[in-house]
Design an enzyme around this catalytic site. Sequence first.
Site, PDB file in Angstrom:
ATOM      1  N   ASP A  92       1.768  43.536  38.956  1.00  0.00           N
ATOM      2  CA  ASP A  92       2.415  44.835  39.131  1.00  0.00           C
ATOM      3  C   ASP A  92       1.375  45.946  39.186  1.00  0.00           C
ATOM      4  O   ASP A  92       0.206  45.684  39.463  1.00  0.00           O
ATOM      5  CB  ASP A  92       3.432  45.062  37.996  1.00  0.00           C
ATOM      6  CG  ASP A  92       4.670  45.797  38.494  1.00  0.00           C
ATOM      7  OD1 ASP A  92       4.503  46.924  38.987  1.00  0.00           O
ATOM      8  OD2 ASP A  92       5.778  45.265  38.380  1.00  0.00           O
ATOM      9  N   HIS A 111       5.844  51.887  37.696  1.00  0.00           N
ATOM     10  CA  HIS A 111       6.573  50.675  38.079  1.00  0.00           C
ATOM     11  C   HIS A 111       6.273  49.495  37.141  1.00  0.00           C
ATOM     12  O   HIS A 111       7.184  48.833  36.634  1.00  0.00           O
ATOM     13  CB  HIS A 111       6.176  50.337  39.526  1.00  0.00           C
ATOM     14  CG  HIS A 111       6.957  49.236  40.182  1.00  0.00           C
ATOM     15  ND1 HIS A 111       6.636  47.907  40.031  1.00  0.00           N
ATOM     16  CD2 HIS A 111       8.024  49.273  41.015  1.00  0.00           C
ATOM     17  CE1 HIS A 111       7.481  47.172  40.755  1.00  0.00           C
ATOM     18  NE2 HIS A 111       8.332  47.977  41.358  1.00  0.00           N
ATOM     19  N   SER A 165      13.040  45.173  42.317  1.00  0.00           N
ATOM     20  CA  SER A 165      11.941  45.141  41.346  1.00  0.00           C
ATOM     21  C   SER A 165      12.479  45.180  39.926  1.00  0.00           C
ATOM     22  O   SER A 165      11.875  44.644  39.008  1.00  0.00           O
ATOM     23  CB  SER A 165      11.045  46.364  41.515  1.00  0.00           C
ATOM     24  OG  SER A 165      10.162  46.184  42.573  1.00  0.00           O
TER      25      SER A 165
END
Length: 782
Positions: free
Chosen positions: A153, A228, A575
Amino acid sequence: MGLGWIRLVMVVMLLVLELLTCCFFGCVSAKEVYVVYSGGHGGLQPEEVTEMHHSMLVSVKESVDEARESLLYSYKHSFNGFAAQLSPAEASAISEMEGVISVFPSKGRKMHTTRSWSFLGIDNGTQKDESSSSNTLWKQANYGEDTIIGLLDSGIWPESESFGDDKMPPIPSSWKGICQEGELFNVSHCNKKLIGARYYLKGYEMYYGPLNQTATPDYRSPRDRDGHGTHTSSTVAGREVSDASALGGYAAGKAAGGAPKARLAMYKVCWPIPGGDSAGENTCTDADMLAAIDDALGDGVHVLSISIGSSGKPEEYSRDAIALGSLYAVKQGVVVACSAGNDGPKPATTSNVAPWIITVAANSVDRNFPSPVLLGDGTKVKGQTVTPYKLEDKFYPMVFAADAVLPTVDKTNISAGQCLPGSLDPEKVKEKIVFCLRGNGPRVGKGLEVKRAGGAAVILGNLPANGAEISVDAYVLPGTAVISNDTEIILAYINSTSAPLAQIVPAKTVLGTKPAPFMAAFSSRGPNVLNPNILKPDITAPGLNILAAWSQAASPTKLLADDRRVKYNIISGTSMSCPHVAGTAALLKIIHPDWSPAAIKSAIMTTAVITNNRGSQMTDASGIPATPFNYGSGQLNPNKASDPGLVYDATIEDYLTFLCSSGINANNALNTTFQCPESPPKSSDLNYPSIAIANLTDTENITRTVTNVSGKSEYTVSVDEPPGVSVNIHPNKLSFQTSGEKQTFTVQFTLKKPLNQEYVFGSYTWNDGVHKVRSPIAVSAM
Ligand SMILES: *[C@@H]1O[C@H](CO)[C@@H](O)[C@H](O)[C@H]1NC(C)=O
Ligand SMILES: *[C@@H]1O[C@H](CO)[C@@H](O)[C@H](O)[C@H]1NC(C)=O
Ligand SMILES: *[C@@H]1O[C@H](CO)[C@@H](O)[C@H](O)[C@H]1NC(C)=O
Ligand SMILES: *[C@@H]1O[C@H](CO)[C@@H](O)[C@H](O)[C@H]1NC(C)=O
Ligand SMILES: *[C@@H]1O[C@H](CO)[C@@H](O)[C@H](O)[C@H]1NC(C)=O
Ligand SMILES: *[C@@H]1O[C@H](CO)[C@@H](O)[C@H](O)[C@H]1NC(C)=O
Ligand SMILES: *[C@@H]1O[C@H](CO)[C@@H](O)[C@H](O)[C@H]1NC(C)=O
Ligand SMILES: *[C@@H]1O[C@H](CO)[C@@H](O)[C@H](O)[C@H]1NC(C)=O
Ligand SMILES: *[C@@H]1O[C@H](CO)[C@@H](O)[C@H](O)[C@H]1NC(C)=O
């Protein structure tokens, strides 16, 4: 020897050719990063593997030094391959070498951008701390303690409360990973929760040049500047934090990951793309991701959560870093969950379709943030937002953006209504509510433009393509968002009067909304474009408006011009759904340490549910029924997954045989030592927990084998036939005598009428009175 000479001559010829091209094109960007993949390393020591990579490079490069400089990564822990800077001619020469399976340019992939766990029934949401929770799955699995979950990530914000290690036992002795130091990150940032952190940017920098604080601000370390990676990490395994909420206090309550006591290892592979204020554009290169997976497998992770993928048609497996790396993961017993992508509602958009991966779609949870709009004519339309600012309780003048653009903007262009940066005329929007359409540019950027031009508030209108689904945003000023039908109502109202007025009712958080779940419009859909005989996506999990931890270096909107900071943030994407499945897999690993990744995947798939909280079939936000091409086997149901009754197991050899069957590469793209059978079984015969048949002609038999993993012994089958297709299962009763016993059955499909290439859907279920082992079916025919 003879062959060697021929190769050498070829290499020389190719190099001459390259020299010629150089003369024509100036040689400037002739070299790029290629991944060279050679399958397994046949028991060679890591140093020997690297040595081999060096000598392969030396044979195509001018000098030993040049060979050494060109090598970015040597993949050696789990598989054999490397990433290097090569010219097309050098790449081609290497692809001819013995043992090389594929050579492909390292491409950039994208990140597929918590009430959700209690919505899934795994946490009843009322307990104050981990030890007093009454949840059985969490208790049974000891909250995932000692499973190690690796994520690929954008890095992690280690100071987040979600990654605290209070009361955690020592790091498992099996762990071989490291805490890699770098910018604002040292060993003290890892703890007994975040046990590993590394970063990979050689592939990225070779393409975009060095990280640059102006153009590509990020930390040269595992620290997350984007948000994220912090979000996905806390969703998969965040500690329980009792008072989490988004900016403005929305979604307040407890935040916890799926496996709150599992260990985390972050492999940072995603970095910002240079250019513009539309922060959040990231890329994760194949070369960097393969290096990360290779290390993760060497470090000893048990589960990999990868919320990254291609956009558009997926690459063949032999040219897809995630597919290749995860094949070795699965070989090593590591479960891999990946996001399906955010390219819906268009069909045939699912990425990460390899059958050894769990491919995760996204759905809503039973939570809304209503913030309605009152129009001057008395009409009230629904809206939703998590913007932390409120308008005064009165009517404001309202204007459609297309009627308030600067003279330099073409009013007839559809994007005139989209509040693009620099488009609005301050004279025309001052202290008004501005109605903007979705379309080009980030949603939150439209609010930023309204604020820049001096507007009082923004209302964002869905286009027909966005339908009735709202991804809520924290605008930089008061605002709300409406569905596409209401866009029509508001535009018609504005058009009907010379002085349009509107009022925005402040948002609140509402739980228990119905129907839930519904499928997210953005969630990528089947059929599977690489292998239509494998049904994808596999499963769906919450991914719309998910609350989880956030980076302190990013604003909630990710816009660089927004300087607000939040500890928890609400975002959407597959995601966000992928880590829900990875967290569940981590719990199952504890309860069933002997289960293969295929068995865990089967348990997750066959226990999934396809109904919503109204007891009817799942739909999308507009009420259109969803199909297995949206949700796969259905919504993740963690509590049931621990006791599925039967599993559809598969070994690494089964997957390799599958590749022979599907003719992706007749000589088997993934393994040089593996021999394809003379006449491989059909690809539909891979022992998969769902069935897809593309182009059924007349009749076809599919074989499946189930393994007994629970107590009961007598199962009977029931079938929900797809319209126009008859499905007969032989035998229709299965009886098990021993633990781990396997039974094989045949599913006979017979076409009753032409289907005109449309897909039809059904299912079959083995039932022993306690367990319902359900498999969806998708069939197409002429
Ligand atoms: C690591 O960083 C922290 C915070 O920046 C600092 O307080 C600490 O002294 C550093 N530790 C080491 C070992 O460098
Ligand atoms: C960083 O990028 C900006 C914008 O592209 C450029 O002007 C600047 O020279 C770069 N700085 C460095 C140190 O490369
Ligand atoms: C409409 O405006 C957008 C954004 O300014 C521009 O990219 C596009 O080319 C325009 N389209 C036409 C048909 O002029
Ligand atoms: C606005 O009103 C005019 C005239 O009444 C009509 O022709 C037009 O279609 C309307 N536009 C919208 C978007 O409703
Ligand atoms: C939107 O409008 C269409 C046409 O009137 C209607 O069929 C549909 O049900 C509406 N959708 C929602 C979510 O209200
Ligand atoms: C390659 O095939 C051999 C022989 O079947 C097998 O032992 C090995 O595990 C395979 N390697 C991979 C990576 O699948
Ligand atoms: C199914 O038929 C279509 C149209 O003839 C063809 O394009 C497609 O490749 C076929 N798919 C499979 C899996 O055979
Ligand atoms: C399919 O299976 C059924 C039942 O086992 C059998 O009777 C039939 O002959 C098979 N058909 C083919 C084409 O193999
Ligand atoms: C089926 O397997 C389970 C677990 O592997 C075992 O406990 C059970 O006894 C088996 N059932 C029968 C009928 O043998």
